[in-house]
Design a protein around this motif. Sequence first.
Motif, PDB file in Angstrom:
ATOM      1  N   THR A 261     -13.569  -1.397  -1.996  1.00  0.00           N
ATOM      2  CA  THR A 261     -13.236  -1.946  -0.810  1.00  0.00           C
ATOM      3  C   THR A 261     -11.989  -2.998  -1.226  1.00  0.00           C
ATOM      4  O   THR A 261     -10.957  -3.189  -0.516  1.00  0.00           O
ATOM      5  CB  THR A 261     -14.281  -2.836  -0.152  1.00  0.00           C
ATOM      6  OG1 THR A 261     -15.242  -1.745   0.310  1.00  0.00           O
ATOM      7  CG2 THR A 261     -13.991  -3.621   1.203  1.00  0.00           C
ATOM      8  N   LEU A 262     -12.151  -3.794  -2.245  1.00  0.00           N
ATOM      9  CA  LEU A 262     -11.325  -5.026  -2.531  1.00  0.00           C
ATOM     10  C   LEU A 262      -9.975  -4.079  -2.923  1.00  0.00           C
ATOM     11  O   LEU A 262      -8.878  -4.754  -2.957  1.00  0.00           O
ATOM     12  CB  LEU A 262     -11.988  -5.597  -3.944  1.00  0.00           C
ATOM     13  CG  LEU A 262     -13.283  -6.418  -3.680  1.00  0.00           C
ATOM     14  CD1 LEU A 262     -13.672  -7.141  -4.679  1.00  0.00           C
ATOM     15  CD2 LEU A 262     -13.026  -7.685  -2.386  1.00  0.00           C
ATOM     16  N   ARG A 263     -10.083  -2.966  -3.720  1.00  0.00           N
ATOM     17  CA  ARG A 263      -9.032  -2.131  -4.288  1.00  0.00           C
ATOM     18  C   ARG A 263      -7.986  -1.655  -2.856  1.00  0.00           C
ATOM     19  O   ARG A 263      -6.742  -1.731  -3.028  1.00  0.00           O
ATOM     20  CB  ARG A 263      -9.374  -1.169  -5.047  1.00  0.00           C
ATOM     21  CG  ARG A 263      -8.274  -0.392  -5.783  1.00  0.00           C
ATOM     22  CD  ARG A 263      -8.784   0.753  -6.616  1.00  0.00           C
ATOM     23  NE  ARG A 263      -9.876   0.235  -7.584  1.00  0.00           N
ATOM     24  CZ  ARG A 263     -10.688   0.865  -8.363  1.00  0.00           C
ATOM     25  NH1 ARG A 263     -10.785   2.198  -7.923  1.00  0.00           N
ATOM     26  NH2 ARG A 263     -11.529   0.393  -9.234  1.00  0.00           N
ATOM     27  N   HIS A 264      -8.909  -1.075  -1.829  1.00  0.00           N
ATOM     28  CA  HIS A 264      -7.997  -0.369  -0.971  1.00  0.00           C
ATOM     29  C   HIS A 264      -7.888  -0.974   0.438  1.00  0.00           C
ATOM     30  O   HIS A 264      -7.122  -0.451   1.254  1.00  0.00           O
ATOM     31  CB  HIS A 264      -8.573   0.953  -0.630  1.00  0.00           C
ATOM     32  CG  HIS A 264      -8.647   1.791  -1.986  1.00  0.00           C
ATOM     33  ND1 HIS A 264      -7.513   2.224  -2.393  1.00  0.00           N
ATOM     34  CD2 HIS A 264      -9.499   2.110  -2.870  1.00  0.00           C
ATOM     35  CE1 HIS A 264      -7.775   2.921  -3.596  1.00  0.00           C
ATOM     36  NE2 HIS A 264      -9.025   2.872  -3.938  1.00  0.00           N
ATOM     37  N   ILE A 265      -8.667  -2.014   0.851  1.00  0.00           N
ATOM     38  CA  ILE A 265      -8.567  -2.765   2.340  1.00  0.00           C
ATOM     39  C   ILE A 265      -7.691  -3.837   2.083  1.00  0.00           C
ATOM     40  O   ILE A 265      -8.356  -4.851   1.606  1.00  0.00           O
ATOM     41  CB  ILE A 265      -9.996  -2.865   2.757  1.00  0.00           C
ATOM     42  CG1 ILE A 265     -11.084  -1.420   2.792  1.00  0.00           C
ATOM     43  CG2 ILE A 265      -9.989  -3.284   4.179  1.00  0.00           C
ATOM     44  CD1 ILE A 265     -10.234  -0.355   3.535  1.00  0.00           C
ATOM     45  N   ALA A 334     -12.638   2.885   2.591  1.00  0.00           N
ATOM     46  CA  ALA A 334     -12.090   2.361   1.359  1.00  0.00           C
ATOM     47  C   ALA A 334     -12.414   3.814   0.173  1.00  0.00           C
ATOM     48  O   ALA A 334     -11.636   4.059  -0.646  1.00  0.00           O
ATOM     49  CB  ALA A 334     -12.683   1.343   0.660  1.00  0.00           C
ATOM     50  N   GLN A 335     -13.464   4.534   0.496  1.00  0.00           N
ATOM     51  CA  GLN A 335     -13.838   5.452  -0.370  1.00  0.00           C
ATOM     52  C   GLN A 335     -12.779   6.720  -0.371  1.00  0.00           C
ATOM     53  O   GLN A 335     -12.742   7.494  -1.144  1.00  0.00           O
ATOM     54  CB  GLN A 335     -15.384   5.954  -0.131  1.00  0.00           C
ATOM     55  CG  GLN A 335     -16.107   6.975  -1.338  1.00  0.00           C
ATOM     56  CD  GLN A 335     -17.224   7.327  -1.002  1.00  0.00           C
ATOM     57  OE1 GLN A 335     -17.761   7.043   0.116  1.00  0.00           O
ATOM     58  NE2 GLN A 335     -17.626   8.103  -1.905  1.00  0.00           N
ATOM     59  N   SER A 341     -15.057  13.041  -1.430  1.00  0.00           N
ATOM     60  CA  SER A 341     -16.425  12.502  -1.379  1.00  0.00           C
ATOM     61  C   SER A 341     -17.436  13.269  -0.789  1.00  0.00           C
ATOM     62  O   SER A 341     -17.432  14.000   0.258  1.00  0.00           O
ATOM     63  CB  SER A 341     -16.301  11.279  -0.333  1.00  0.00           C
ATOM     64  OG  SER A 341     -17.423  10.702  -0.222  1.00  0.00           O
ATOM     65  N   ILE A 342     -18.552  13.327  -1.363  1.00  0.00           N
ATOM     66  CA  ILE A 342     -19.733  14.084  -0.736  1.00  0.00           C
ATOM     67  C   ILE A 342     -20.661  13.212  -0.406  1.00  0.00           C
ATOM     68  O   ILE A 342     -21.154  12.287  -1.105  1.00  0.00           O
ATOM     69  CB  ILE A 342     -20.297  15.091  -2.067  1.00  0.00           C
ATOM     70  CG1 ILE A 342     -19.330  16.084  -2.485  1.00  0.00           C
ATOM     71  CG2 ILE A 342     -21.533  15.901  -1.481  1.00  0.00           C
ATOM     72  CD1 ILE A 342     -19.516  17.123  -3.723  1.00  0.00           C
TER      73      ILE A 342
END
Length: 469
Positions: A261-265, A334-335, A341-342
């Motif tokens: 979340t910190l990386r992408h949002i 974010a994921q 993603s599974i």
Amino acid sequence: MSVLETFAAIVGARHLLTGDEDLAPYLVEERGLFHGRALAVARPGSTAEVAALVTAASAAGIAVVPQGGRTGLCGGGVPLTPEPALVIGTERMDRIRALDPVDFTLTVEAGCVLATLQAAAAAEGCLFPLSLAAEGSCRIGGNIATNAGGTNVLRYGSTRDLVLGLEVVLADGRVWNGLKALRKDNTGYALTQLFIGSEGTLGIITAAVLKLYPQPRERQTALVAIPDPQAALTLLGRARRASGDAVTACELISRRALDFTLRHIPGQREPVETRTPWLVLLELSSSRPGGLREALEEVLAAALEDGTALDAVLAESEAQRAALWRLRETIPEAQKHEGGSIKHDIAVATSRVPELIERATEAVTAALPGVRVVAFGHIGDGNIHFNLSQPEGADKQAFLAEWERINRVVHDVVGEMDGSISAEHGIGRLKVAELARVKPALDLDLMRRIKLALDPDGRMNPGAVLDLG
């Protein structure tokens, strides 16, 4: 008159969609896992129009697939039928029929957006407590049809616990009027409960009577850095006792989920100074102001002293509270930036969540080395979103091709722990085969008998939830 002309006569020509461009939004699932086809999409404006559409479709041998806000994650609303189906979209059926602050009830049509009915309740000093990330676009009929959960289940229960009565169009076009606002009714079988969570396979929900509660006048929210999931359960128990059971939400967040979340949002920042493997978002609320802050501070002080908590931040304003919740709610978005993603929407008894995370992590790591576990969710009610991001540098499609195998690995652990493979998202089409694999034979037999009794021709959302074999 052709069947399309009949449908158009019922809803009006402009509310019957047949062109490829108009149909496109109704034929896909949010994550792109399912792509369907439809004869047409009808957008009725009343229960009578829904009943007429179902009657006409039945006479023509056409399957019917109901849709709400199309925010589901299991493909239950995608028309994947042997022959093109009639999709019935409920977006025009969005009226609030009644709000009674004395009975604490709200009667709404199925197409009402969740956030809209929340606001209507709040305007009368009431609370409709169902809350989830998609509340700005999901519709209450879909919430009921999938028995949606969300962040407030710990205090108020899932959607099933919030419904007093329903209005449902049956497979033969008859309208069952169960719109009663009774808190007690022992007159035979609880028919309302049959349709909640049935995903349109037994009938189409057109309206509901919902439970309301007093609007909270105080909320206290804290994000707590903790060493492990067991600490979250310790904090939860202490907070429930200290606050008079006023805990509304208890959300577990893994460090990896927070880092994504910190990386992408945009606009997100590290919420606590101490970097720990896990965090828990804890919220208390009450319709009677005063005392919750002191209770929460007391719980956190004791936890910091004995090592249950390693750091904590308390929201000092509504803006800070919203920022803390945004950290939790943007994890799925974010994921997406980390590749394939599974997903797993699983539940066990609350006390066993730490064991579930540990065992499932060991199992998937052994099955697929390098996989990145992104665990988060509603630890307060035992529901964890055990999501898996592809190994760094892996091919996305090759990873997603492992979906079924990895699902079985995780679901086998869940089964050994007497848990559920679908805690709040439903079965849809995504988990039909897995349901048939893990559900006891007698359960499946009873479900099939109910389905055949209410929909003997199998026209109501065929292929969803249950494999009729």
